[in-house]
Design a protein around this motif. Structure first.
Motif, PDB file in Angstrom:
ATOM      1  N   TYR A  86       4.593  44.174  53.440  1.00  0.00           N
ATOM      2  CA  TYR A  86       4.621  44.147  51.973  1.00  0.00           C
ATOM      3  C   TYR A  86       4.070  42.831  51.410  1.00  0.00           C
ATOM      4  O   TYR A  86       3.198  42.830  50.537  1.00  0.00           O
ATOM      5  N   THR A  87       4.544  41.698  51.905  1.00  0.00           N
ATOM      6  CA  THR A  87       4.127  40.406  51.358  1.00  0.00           C
ATOM      7  C   THR A  87       2.658  40.131  51.660  1.00  0.00           C
ATOM      8  O   THR A  87       1.905  39.672  50.795  1.00  0.00           O
ATOM      9  N   ALA A  88       2.243  40.418  52.899  1.00  0.00           N
ATOM     10  CA  ALA A  88       0.842  40.202  53.274  1.00  0.00           C
ATOM     11  C   ALA A  88      -0.085  41.058  52.421  1.00  0.00           C
ATOM     12  O   ALA A  88      -1.163  40.622  52.008  1.00  0.00           O
ATOM     13  N   LYS A  89       0.337  42.277  52.148  1.00  0.00           N
ATOM     14  CA  LYS A  89      -0.460  43.181  51.297  1.00  0.00           C
ATOM     15  C   LYS A  89      -0.551  42.630  49.878  1.00  0.00           C
ATOM     16  O   LYS A  89      -1.608  42.724  49.226  1.00  0.00           O
ATOM     17  N   LYS A  90       0.508  42.025  49.387  1.00  0.00           N
ATOM     18  CA  LYS A  90       0.491  41.439  48.041  1.00  0.00           C
ATOM     19  C   LYS A  90      -0.494  40.269  47.977  1.00  0.00           C
ATOM     20  O   LYS A  90      -1.238  40.122  47.005  1.00  0.00           O
ATOM     21  N   TYR A  91      -0.504  39.445  49.026  1.00  0.00           N
ATOM     22  CA  TYR A  91      -1.481  38.349  49.078  1.00  0.00           C
ATOM     23  C   TYR A  91      -2.907  38.908  49.023  1.00  0.00           C
ATOM     24  O   TYR A  91      -3.771  38.378  48.316  1.00  0.00           O
ATOM     25  N   PHE A  92      -3.123  39.971  49.772  1.00  0.00           N
ATOM     26  CA  PHE A  92      -4.461  40.571  49.796  1.00  0.00           C
ATOM     27  C   PHE A  92      -4.841  41.104  48.415  1.00  0.00           C
ATOM     28  O   PHE A  92      -5.952  40.861  47.925  1.00  0.00           O
ATOM     29  N   ASP A  93      -3.936  41.827  47.793  1.00  0.00           N
ATOM     30  CA  ASP A  93      -4.219  42.394  46.468  1.00  0.00           C
ATOM     31  C   ASP A  93      -4.497  41.303  45.443  1.00  0.00           C
ATOM     32  O   ASP A  93      -5.397  41.437  44.601  1.00  0.00           O
ATOM     33  N   ASP A  94      -3.729  40.211  45.496  1.00  0.00           N
ATOM     34  CA  ASP A  94      -3.962  39.095  44.574  1.00  0.00           C
ATOM     35  C   ASP A  94      -5.317  38.447  44.841  1.00  0.00           C
ATOM     36  O   ASP A  94      -6.017  38.027  43.908  1.00  0.00           O
ATOM     37  N   ALA A  95      -5.706  38.374  46.113  1.00  0.00           N
ATOM     38  CA  ALA A  95      -7.003  37.793  46.462  1.00  0.00           C
ATOM     39  C   ALA A  95      -8.143  38.637  45.903  1.00  0.00           C
ATOM     40  O   ALA A  95      -9.139  38.105  45.404  1.00  0.00           O
ATOM     41  N   VAL A  96      -7.992  39.952  45.974  1.00  0.00           N
ATOM     42  CA  VAL A  96      -9.015  40.855  45.437  1.00  0.00           C
ATOM     43  C   VAL A  96      -9.169  40.646  43.928  1.00  0.00           C
ATOM     44  O   VAL A  96     -10.262  40.769  43.377  1.00  0.00           O
ATOM     45  N   SER A  97      -8.065  40.295  43.265  1.00  0.00           N
ATOM     46  CA  SER A  97      -8.106  40.046  41.816  1.00  0.00           C
ATOM     47  C   SER A  97      -8.865  38.761  41.481  1.00  0.00           C
ATOM     48  O   SER A  97      -9.185  38.512  40.316  1.00  0.00           O
ATOM     49  N   GLY A  98      -9.128  37.917  42.516  1.00  0.00           N
ATOM     50  CA  GLY A  98      -9.965  36.741  42.307  1.00  0.00           C
ATOM     51  C   GLY A  98      -9.241  35.461  42.000  1.00  0.00           C
ATOM     52  O   GLY A  98      -9.867  34.479  41.610  1.00  0.00           O
ATOM     53  N   SER A 100      -7.586  32.258  43.330  1.00  0.00           N
ATOM     54  CA  SER A 100      -7.504  31.471  44.573  1.00  0.00           C
ATOM     55  C   SER A 100      -7.719  32.383  45.781  1.00  0.00           C
ATOM     56  O   SER A 100      -6.927  32.382  46.731  1.00  0.00           O
ATOM     57  N   SER A 101      -8.802  33.125  45.742  1.00  0.00           N
ATOM     58  CA  SER A 101      -8.977  34.207  46.708  1.00  0.00           C
ATOM     59  C   SER A 101      -9.024  33.743  48.163  1.00  0.00           C
ATOM     60  O   SER A 101      -8.408  34.367  49.030  1.00  0.00           O
ATOM     61  N   ASP A 102      -9.735  32.650  48.456  1.00  0.00           N
ATOM     62  CA  ASP A 102      -9.846  32.228  49.862  1.00  0.00           C
ATOM     63  C   ASP A 102      -8.492  31.893  50.467  1.00  0.00           C
ATOM     64  O   ASP A 102      -8.173  32.311  51.582  1.00  0.00           O
ATOM     65  N   SER A 103      -7.695  31.137  49.747  1.00  0.00           N
ATOM     66  CA  SER A 103      -6.380  30.769  50.277  1.00  0.00           C
ATOM     67  C   SER A 103      -5.484  31.994  50.398  1.00  0.00           C
ATOM     68  O   SER A 103      -4.695  32.111  51.349  1.00  0.00           O
ATOM     69  N   LEU A 104      -5.612  32.913  49.480  1.00  0.00           N
ATOM     70  CA  LEU A 104      -4.791  34.122  49.532  1.00  0.00           C
ATOM     71  C   LEU A 104      -5.223  35.050  50.669  1.00  0.00           C
ATOM     72  O   LEU A 104      -4.381  35.681  51.309  1.00  0.00           O
ATOM     73  N   GLY A 111       0.072  34.916  56.997  1.00  0.00           N
ATOM     74  CA  GLY A 111       1.420  34.933  56.445  1.00  0.00           C
ATOM     75  C   GLY A 111       1.728  33.693  55.627  1.00  0.00           C
ATOM     76  O   GLY A 111       0.959  32.734  55.577  1.00  0.00           O
ATOM     77  N   GLY A 112       2.844  33.735  54.965  1.00  0.00           N
ATOM     78  CA  GLY A 112       3.291  32.628  54.120  1.00  0.00           C
ATOM     79  C   GLY A 112       4.708  32.877  53.669  1.00  0.00           C
ATOM     80  O   GLY A 112       5.214  34.011  53.724  1.00  0.00           O
ATOM     81  N   GLU A 113       5.386  31.807  53.254  1.00  0.00           N
ATOM     82  CA  GLU A 113       6.772  31.902  52.793  1.00  0.00           C
ATOM     83  C   GLU A 113       7.682  32.525  53.860  1.00  0.00           C
ATOM     84  O   GLU A 113       8.623  33.254  53.558  1.00  0.00           O
ATOM     85  N   GLY A 114       7.376  32.232  55.119  1.00  0.00           N
ATOM     86  CA  GLY A 114       8.200  32.759  56.218  1.00  0.00           C
ATOM     87  C   GLY A 114       7.976  34.226  56.517  1.00  0.00           C
ATOM     88  O   GLY A 114       8.713  34.816  57.312  1.00  0.00           O
ATOM     89  N   LYS A 115       6.962  34.823  55.909  1.00  0.00           N
ATOM     90  CA  LYS A 115       6.684  36.248  56.116  1.00  0.00           C
ATOM     91  C   LYS A 115       5.470  36.434  57.023  1.00  0.00           C
ATOM     92  O   LYS A 115       4.591  35.576  57.104  1.00  0.00           O
ATOM     93  N   TYR A 116       5.438  37.577  57.687  1.00  0.00           N
ATOM     94  CA  TYR A 116       4.318  37.893  58.565  1.00  0.00           C
ATOM     95  C   TYR A 116       3.020  38.070  57.781  1.00  0.00           C
ATOM     96  O   TYR A 116       3.011  38.557  56.652  1.00  0.00           O
ATOM     97  N   GLY A 139      -9.644  42.916  58.614  1.00  0.00           N
ATOM     98  CA  GLY A 139     -11.106  42.996  58.630  1.00  0.00           C
ATOM     99  C   GLY A 139     -11.717  42.697  57.274  1.00  0.00           C
ATOM    100  O   GLY A 139     -12.699  41.945  57.168  1.00  0.00           O
ATOM    101  N   MET A 140     -11.130  43.260  56.212  1.00  0.00           N
ATOM    102  CA  MET A 140     -11.663  43.022  54.865  1.00  0.00           C
ATOM    103  C   MET A 140     -11.421  41.573  54.418  1.00  0.00           C
ATOM    104  O   MET A 140     -12.240  40.991  53.705  1.00  0.00           O
ATOM    105  N   SER A 141     -10.311  40.991  54.867  1.00  0.00           N
ATOM    106  CA  SER A 141     -10.052  39.577  54.561  1.00  0.00           C
ATOM    107  C   SER A 141     -11.104  38.700  55.220  1.00  0.00           C
ATOM    108  O   SER A 141     -11.682  37.797  54.588  1.00  0.00           O
ATOM    109  N   TYR A 142     -11.376  38.952  56.486  1.00  0.00           N
ATOM    110  CA  TYR A 142     -12.406  38.172  57.181  1.00  0.00           C
ATOM    111  C   TYR A 142     -13.776  38.368  56.550  1.00  0.00           C
ATOM    112  O   TYR A 142     -14.578  37.425  56.474  1.00  0.00           O
TER     113      TYR A 142
END
Length: 254
Positions: A86-98, A100-104, A111-116, A139-142
């Motif tokens: 769930y958390t990793a997917k949220k990071y990805f979705d926020d990155a797609v929104s543009g 701070s995309s690279d860090s997201l 992972g981040g905040e202790g999450k996978y 794959g899409m993140s890379y």
């Protein structure tokens, strides 16, 4: 040659009597052979019944273990994996929104905040539906991080019949190969992408990408076929407005 004999027919000549005796003898021999075969089968079953029961028991045990594993281990593990994503997917979705995309994208991966992150899910829950889906997001993140080799690696490990994710994953591999200057491989995956599912979004998109790569490869007739398909089947798509100019250029070169 066999001849028809009426019911109740009685042999008259010596030859006919011999034929009847021979026929009865053959029939009896067949039944005796069958009886002997059945007796041998029964004897074999009796002799090997412990072995047979053991084999049946082993098969039943394997089936029960498989069902038990799925119920007790695999299903809860798959559910945990989806929750972890769930958390990793949220990071990805926020990155797609543009934002701070690279860090997201990196957080989606690691992972981040202790999450996978997606890579953790792939490693910890290998073989689960969540791990398969994590391959897509990794794959899409890379791909967005311009790490094209890893994009190809993880997107290739993803499989899905989903009408959108399936074509987009194959198209993503095509995009990565373009950046790696492997245009023949790129064309192969763009073709897979537009064939994976016919719809008004991914099909014209990857037909256009395939056409552009085909032009770069000097495969103008193939490119023309893709462009004309866009015009005939997807006339209201964004790609259709670009197709006219390219069709003119390609036809002029033929």
């Amino acid at each position: 040659m066999a001849t028809y004999k009426k019911r109740g027919y009685k042999p008259k000549t010596k030859k006919e009597k011999e034929e009847v005796v021979e026929e009865n003898s053959t029939t009896a021999e067949v039944f005796n052979t069958l009886d002997e075969g059945a007796s041998k089968t029964e004897e074999w079953v009796v002799k090997n019944q412990k072995y047979i029961i053991g084999v049946i028991g082993a098969i039943a045990l394997v089936v029960l273990c498989y069902l038990g594993y799925n119920k007790i281990v695999a299903e809860p593990k798959a559910k945990d994996a989806m929750n972890e994503m769930y958390t990793a997917k949220k990071y990805f979705d926020d990155a797609v929104s543009g934002v701070s995309s690279d860090s997201l994208y990196n957080m989606a991966l690691n992972g981040g905040e202790g999450k996978y992150g997606m890579l953790d899910i792939i490693n910890e829950y290998g073989g689960s539906p969540a791990a398969n889906l994590a391959n897509y997001y990794a794959g899409m993140s890379y791909l967005n991080l311009k790490d094209y080799q890893n994009a190809v690696t993880y997107l290739s490990d993803f499989s899905s019949d989903d009408k959108m994710l399936g074509p987009i994953a194959k198209g993503g591999i095509g995009d990565a190969f373009v950046q790696l200057e492997q245009n023949e491989d790129a064309l192969e995956y763009y073709i897979k992408a537009f064939n994976a599912n016919v719809n008004d979004f991914t099909t014209p998109l990857y037909l256009m990408k395939a056409a552009r790569v085909a032009i770069d490869l000097g495969q103008n007739e193939k490119a023309l076929g893709y462009l004309k398909r866009i015009k005939s089947e997807f006339s209201t798509s964004t790609e259709a407005t670009q197709a006219d100019v390219l069709i003119g250029k390609v036809e002029a070169s033929l």
